[in-house]
Design an enzyme around this catalytic site. Structure first.
Site, PDB file in Angstrom:
ATOM      1  N   PHE A 131       0.862  -1.196   0.000  1.00 18.02           N
ATOM      2  CA  PHE A 131       0.000   0.000   0.000  1.00 18.02           C
ATOM      3  C   PHE A 131       0.889   1.233   0.000  1.00 18.02           C
ATOM      4  O   PHE A 131       1.763   1.388   0.850  1.00 18.02           O
ATOM      5  CB  PHE A 131      -0.920   0.029   1.231  1.00 18.02           C
ATOM      6  CG  PHE A 131      -1.894   1.176   1.186  1.00 18.02           C
ATOM      7  CD1 PHE A 131      -3.093   1.070   0.491  1.00 18.02           C
ATOM      8  CD2 PHE A 131      -1.586   2.386   1.793  1.00 18.02           C
ATOM      9  CE1 PHE A 131      -3.970   2.137   0.413  1.00 18.02           C
ATOM     10  CE2 PHE A 131      -2.459   3.463   1.720  1.00 18.02           C
ATOM     11  CZ  PHE A 131      -3.664   3.338   1.033  1.00 18.02           C
ATOM     12  N   ASP A 171       9.225   2.583   1.509  1.00 17.81           N
ATOM     13  CA  ASP A 171       8.077   3.354   1.992  1.00 17.81           C
ATOM     14  C   ASP A 171       7.972   3.073   3.484  1.00 17.81           C
ATOM     15  O   ASP A 171       7.471   2.020   3.905  1.00 17.81           O
ATOM     16  CB  ASP A 171       6.819   2.914   1.237  1.00 17.81           C
ATOM     17  CG  ASP A 171       5.559   3.583   1.757  1.00 17.81           C
ATOM     18  OD1 ASP A 171       5.594   4.153   2.859  1.00 17.81           O
ATOM     19  OD2 ASP A 171       4.523   3.512   1.071  1.00 17.81           O
ATOM     20  N   LYS A 201       2.692  10.054   8.321  1.00 17.56           N
ATOM     21  CA  LYS A 201       1.981   9.609   9.522  1.00 17.56           C
ATOM     22  C   LYS A 201       2.416  10.351  10.785  1.00 17.56           C
ATOM     23  O   LYS A 201       2.060  11.498  10.958  1.00 17.56           O
ATOM     24  CB  LYS A 201       2.101   8.093   9.652  1.00 17.56           C
ATOM     25  CG  LYS A 201       1.255   7.373   8.573  1.00 17.56           C
ATOM     26  CD  LYS A 201       0.785   6.027   9.023  1.00 17.56           C
ATOM     27  CE  LYS A 201      -0.009   5.297   7.946  1.00 17.56           C
ATOM     28  NZ  LYS A 201      -1.427   5.567   8.012  1.00 17.56           N
TER      29      LYS A 201
END
Ligand code: PLP
Length: 423
Positions: free
Chosen positions: A165, A250, A279
């Site tokens: 993702f 990532d 995040k």
């Protein structure tokens, strides 16, 4: 009317400022909020039936003053817990001085955060974005530009892993090799190839000189907490070097302490060329970052990439506060020991036949259930004021704040034991 709040589960926790007040009590009508969301907000999320009015440490509070133990951390955003005093202070002070200038000028918090990130990871330089998808979008553009600089337009292919993702923009959705998420938005971008995670042979078969980058999550988060093996990462490093392709990690979800190291790549010997973050970087304010190793730090030049809000002084000041906390002596060791404690507790559930085992790293853990009813367990947890998250009907994922305490872990595991026995 304002009611007194009587229950303070976070009193005495590491935050020195227990909250006795709850200004929203009696003022917020949950049903009204649900109705307005239904009428005015696009239905892109399946929301749980609760509206929160404040957060403190490992707890969120609804308008009635009920405390919910948060084992999701806003999907790994509130890694230091809700409203950490150092983060709140940094935001307040910076917001009182300077909120925005745009990137035509310099600011001190931007310089300080870039330096902290660079010096504590790959060296090199940072680009600031506003989210994980935006950071990955920049990494993809950097990789394409790198390929073109080396060998012209033909070197543009990007390999990503099935089940990964990377975001919801068109480029990052294309990088997200999950057919169900991609299907409604086809055609996708050209030039992406997908291979199964941890499959050395498939990766070797997909690699050639037309590849400009391989982008992976060291631990696939949204895909259900699947850890890439050190062997696969080693093969990935060798193949990318051989074909002069960038290895992009990532670390939007794994970064910033989540796995028990500041960055997940630091668990092994494989060092990426480019790393993306977001995040928890801004202590829950929106910010993303791309860190490129020195050899790739100047691939993007003036006018090639930009973001109006990226690297604003307030999220950067919050980011400096976050990194300062994470880098404090002993912090990461505690994350590791809490992670080990939680893993042992969850393993006991597997030993009792209630789950199919535990996987993950640090405080990024997951269990698979013997039958698909994870959504039901998460809904039941909410009724008992525990916030959990499932990545599928089979898998429950745990992303507690990194400051979680053993008694909180015990409470969640006890809930699971009872709930799973009852089903
Ligand atoms: C590994 C990873 N990359 C990228 C993203 C996208 O981040 P954002 O939602 O901030 O765009 C996420 C979000 O969950 C993620 O987990």
């Amino acid at each position: 009317m304002k009611k007194a709040q009587s229950f303070h589960p976070d009193k005495g926790s590491i935050f020195s400022r227990p909250r006795d007040d709850n200004a929203a009590i009696g003022r917020v009508d949950m049903t009204d909020i649900f109705q307005q969301y239904g009428q005015y907000v696009m239905p892109t999320y399946s929301r749980q039936p609760v509206a929160f009015v404040r957060g403190h440490g490992c707890y969120l509070y609804d308008a009635q003053g009920n405390a919910y133990l948060d084992f999701t951390s806003g999907l790994s955003i509130n890694n230091l817990g809700h409203c950490h005093p150092a983060v709140v202070k940094a935001i307040r002070e910076q917001a009182g001085e300077l909120i925005h200038t745009c990137n035509l000028y310099y600011t001190e918090p931007g310089a300080a955060l870039a330096r902290l990130l660079s010096e504590n990871s790959l060296g090199g330089k940072v680009f600031f974005a506003n989210s994980g998808a935006e950071a990955n979008e920049c990494a993809i553009k950097l990789a394409r530009k790198h390929g073109r600089d080396l060998a012209g337009e033909g070197k543009h292919r990007i390999i990503t892993l099935e089940g990964g993702f990377h975001g919801r923009t068109m480029a990052t959705l294309t990088a997200t090799a999950q057919p169900a998420k991609q299907a409604p938005f086809k055609p996708l971008l050209p030039g992406f190839t997908y291979v199964p995670a941890n499959d050395d042979a498939a990766l070797a078969a997909a690699m050639n000189d037309s590849v400009c980058a391989l982008m992976v999550e060291p631990v696939q988060g949204e895909g259900g907490v699947h850890v890439l093996t050190p062997e696969f990462l080693q093969v990935a490093r060798e193949l990318t070097e051989k074909h002069e392709a960038l290895l992009i990690f990532d670390e939007v979800q794994t970064g910033l302490g989540r796995t028990g190291k500041l960055f997940a790549y630091q668990h092994g010997h494989v060092i990426p060329d480019v790393m993306t973050l977001a995040k928890s970087l801004g202590g829950a304010l929106p910010i993303g970052a791309v860190v490129a190793a020195p050899a790739y730090a100047d691939v993007l030049t003036p006018g090639m990439h930009a973001s109006t809000f990226g690297g604003g002084p307030v999220p950067c000041a919050a980011g400096v506060a976050v990194l300062t906390e994470l880098l404090a002596a002993g912090f990461m060791e505690k994350v590791c020991s809490r992670g080990e404690y939680m893993r042992r507790q969850l393993q006991a559930l597997a030993d009792a036949g209630l789950t199919e085992g535990v996987r993950g790293m640090g405080l990024m853990l997951a269990v698979d259930l013997p039958r698909p009813h994870a959504g039901e367990i998460v809904a039941r947890a909410l009724k008992q004021r525990i916030i959990l998250n499932n990545t599928s009907e089979q898998t429950i994922r745990f992303l507690p704040p990194l400051i979680v305490e053993e008694r909180m872990i015990e409470q969640v595991v006890e809930f699971l034991r009872t709930a799973l026995k009852a089903h």
